[in-house]
Scaffold this active site. Structure first.
Site, PDB file in Angstrom:
ATOM      1  N   LYS A  17       0.816  -1.212   0.000  1.00 42.48           N
ATOM      2  CA  LYS A  17       0.000   0.000   0.000  1.00 42.48           C
ATOM      3  C   LYS A  17       0.860   1.277   0.000  1.00 42.48           C
ATOM      4  O   LYS A  17       2.076   1.220   0.214  1.00 42.48           O
ATOM      5  CB  LYS A  17      -0.932  -0.015   1.217  1.00 42.48           C
ATOM      6  N   TYR A  48     -12.842  -1.982  -3.685  1.00 48.22           N
ATOM      7  CA  TYR A  48     -13.533  -1.918  -2.384  1.00 48.22           C
ATOM      8  C   TYR A  48     -15.049  -1.943  -2.541  1.00 48.22           C
ATOM      9  O   TYR A  48     -15.777  -1.475  -1.664  1.00 48.22           O
ATOM     10  CB  TYR A  48     -13.123  -0.634  -1.637  1.00 48.22           C
ATOM     11  N   PHE A  76     -16.641   4.104   6.202  1.00 50.71           N
ATOM     12  CA  PHE A  76     -15.197   4.166   5.947  1.00 50.71           C
ATOM     13  C   PHE A  76     -14.826   3.969   4.484  1.00 50.71           C
ATOM     14  O   PHE A  76     -13.640   3.981   4.129  1.00 50.71           O
ATOM     15  CB  PHE A  76     -14.460   3.119   6.803  1.00 50.71           C
ATOM     16  N   ARG A 130      -1.561 -14.198   3.878  1.00 52.19           N
ATOM     17  CA  ARG A 130      -2.278 -13.519   4.963  1.00 52.19           C
ATOM     18  C   ARG A 130      -1.616 -13.783   6.315  1.00 52.19           C
ATOM     19  O   ARG A 130      -1.558 -12.896   7.170  1.00 52.19           O
ATOM     20  CB  ARG A 130      -3.748 -13.951   4.968  1.00 52.19           C
ATOM     21  N   THR A 165      -4.821  -7.295  10.830  1.00 56.28           N
ATOM     22  CA  THR A 165      -4.950  -5.936  10.287  1.00 56.28           C
ATOM     23  C   THR A 165      -4.432  -4.882  11.257  1.00 56.28           C
ATOM     24  O   THR A 165      -3.799  -3.910  10.852  1.00 56.28           O
ATOM     25  CB  THR A 165      -6.420  -5.644   9.925  1.00 56.28           C
ATOM     26  N   ARG A 213       3.062  -6.670   9.445  1.00 55.39           N
ATOM     27  CA  ARG A 213       2.406  -5.566  10.152  1.00 55.39           C
ATOM     28  C   ARG A 213       2.958  -5.367  11.557  1.00 55.39           C
ATOM     29  O   ARG A 213       3.051  -4.225  12.040  1.00 55.39           O
ATOM     30  CB  ARG A 213       0.895  -5.805  10.181  1.00 55.39           C
ATOM     31  N   ASN A 238      -1.717   0.040   7.633  1.00 51.71           N
ATOM     32  CA  ASN A 238      -1.398  -1.384   7.829  1.00 51.71           C
ATOM     33  C   ASN A 238      -0.599  -2.004   6.688  1.00 51.71           C
ATOM     34  O   ASN A 238      -0.480  -3.233   6.589  1.00 51.71           O
ATOM     35  CB  ASN A 238      -2.664  -2.202   8.123  1.00 51.71           C
ATOM     36  N   HIS A 246      -2.078  -5.414   1.528  1.00 53.49           N
ATOM     37  CA  HIS A 246      -3.385  -6.047   1.306  1.00 53.49           C
ATOM     38  C   HIS A 246      -3.154  -7.395   0.644  1.00 53.49           C
ATOM     39  O   HIS A 246      -2.246  -7.568  -0.167  1.00 53.49           O
ATOM     40  CB  HIS A 246      -4.266  -5.196   0.391  1.00 53.49           C
TER      41      HIS A 246
END
Length: 199
Positions: A59, A99, A107, A135, A141, A152, A162, A165
């Protein structure tokens, strides 16, 4: 003499009545009819594990901090293979499509604004259980609750920053890969080290 004694014992044994040993284990050895040994090895047929593909994004916060190389290195070091990789500026239409499941939520706008705020590194990773492994490598997260050693936990402080993705299911992976990559941008290739990674 000792020799005469042994001869006497052999003669007495030959003349003595014998019990039938038919069917007993001993009879098989005396009659020379010992059956062939059966192998005790049990061969288990292991299931063939499918190699999955998953979308992975470094990100804007991680790209701005110069962490893209370190993060991707971690995933490659686990044995995952890159089949697609690019630096890109996410447009609003791509962000909204990505999204889409959160559209209408409070959000949603914040997600779109953040992912379009700076470039991202988009990747498609391939490997056995790739979705779950990526993951797990990312961590929870919230960096505060992520396990030590995850991306993270090691590089993040706040939930809103964070860093990465990753697709959360095969269905999501297929949908998200199509959003970020054209088929011509994905490369099918043979990696020599695979024989040291997969059985």
């Amino acid at each position: 003499s000792e020799t005469a004694h042994h001869e006497f014992e052999r003669a007495r044994w030959r003349q003595a009545p014998r019990r039938s040993t038919c069917g007993s284990p001993a009879s098989r050895f005396r009659d020379g009819n010992r059956p062939p040994l059966r192998s005790r090895h049990i061969f288990l047929e292991l299931p063939t594990l499918e190699r999955e593909r998953t979308l992975f994004l470094v990100k804007p916060d991680a790209v701005q901090r110069g962490l893209a190389g370190e993060i991707i290195k971690r995933l490659e070091s686990r044995g995952l293979k890159l089949v697609g990789l690019k630096l890109m500026q996410v447009t609003r239409p791509i962000a909204e499509k990505h999204y889409a499941e959160h559209k209408g939520k409070p959000f949603f706008e914040g997600l779109v604004q953040f992912i379009t705020s700076a470039p991202v590194v988009a990747a498609v990773l391939e490997g056995t259980n790739a979705i779950e492994i990526v993951r797990a490598t990312n961590g929870l997260t919230n960096p505060l609750k992520a396990a030590p050693g995850t991306i993270r936990a090691d590089f993040g402080l706040e939930m809103g920053r964070n860093l990465v993705h990753a697709s959360d299911s095969p269905t999501s992976a297929a949908r998200e890969i199509k959003i970020f990559f054209k088929p011509s941008e994905l490369v099918d290739w043979t990696r020599d080290s695979d024989r040291w990674i997969y059985e």
